[in-house]
Write a protein that holds these residues in place. Structure first.
Motif: not given
Length: 198
Positions: A16, A107, A109, A111, A152-154
């Protein structure tokens, strides 16, 4: 200065980037204890006595975890089930945590836009966190809005840098004299005016 206990629970911490950045940024702050539950209890055998002592030594408790299936990873849930005992944390004689502050750092993934009645997840983050809020209430703690890093993925490098700085600033503010009155109409700790300088 208030003492903060960060109960960190991430079964894949080394993978992470976001959580690593957040934890690394605050780990050397004065009066902040990072307690990595998966590192300490990889076998899930929680030492309740040790955990209670840690709680009593701190003023603010942060449940820091990824938002797994609208909740927390299983070890943190087990920690809550085992450590917050009747007549210690709650119940007629359960006053051990009375007056402490509690909140989540999460956190996600997805938005922020995905967490609303019109979004894919149908409910807000605050609605999903109600069990944590009620746990804090039952234990006579003040529950503060969560600190959240979402999408968090972007996440770009710039946003990640801003997020970890904001987390550090949030920790500093928590150690001062914030009260629930400071969060009127605010859903996330990230959004309080004192942090909107970055």
């Amino acid at each position: 200065m208030k003492k903060i206990l960060v109960l960190f629970a991430h079964p894949k911490y080394e993978k992470s980037t976001v959580n690593t950045a957040l934890i690394e940024y605050i780990k050397d702050k004065e009066n902040v204890t990072i307690h990595d539950l998966y590192e300490k209890y990889h076998d899930f055998h929680i030492d309740v006595k040790v955990e209670k002592e840690l709680l009593q030594q701190h003023d603010i408790i942060i449940w820091h975890h990824p938002f797994y299936w609208y909740s927390c990873p299983p070890l943190l849930k087990q920690w809550i089930d085992m450590v917050l005992e009747f007549n210690w944390a709650y119940g007629p004689k359960g006053k051990a945590l009375e007056g402490k502050i509690c909140l989540n750092t999460i956190t996600t993934g997805a938005s922020k836009a995905m967490y609303c009645s019109e979004g894919t997840n149908s409910f807000t983050v605050r609605q999903f966190l109600r069990p944590f809020e009620q746990t804090a209430n039952l234990c006579n703690m003040s529950y503060f809005p969560p600190f959240a890093v979402m999408g968090t993925h972007k996440l770009t490098e710039d946003i990640l840098e801003q997020s970890k700085i904001k987390y550090g600033e949030a920790i500093d503010l928590l150690q001062s004299n914030l009260t629930l009155n400071d969060f009127e109409n605010i859903s996330f700790l990230n959004d309080i005016p004192q942090l909107n300088t970055t």
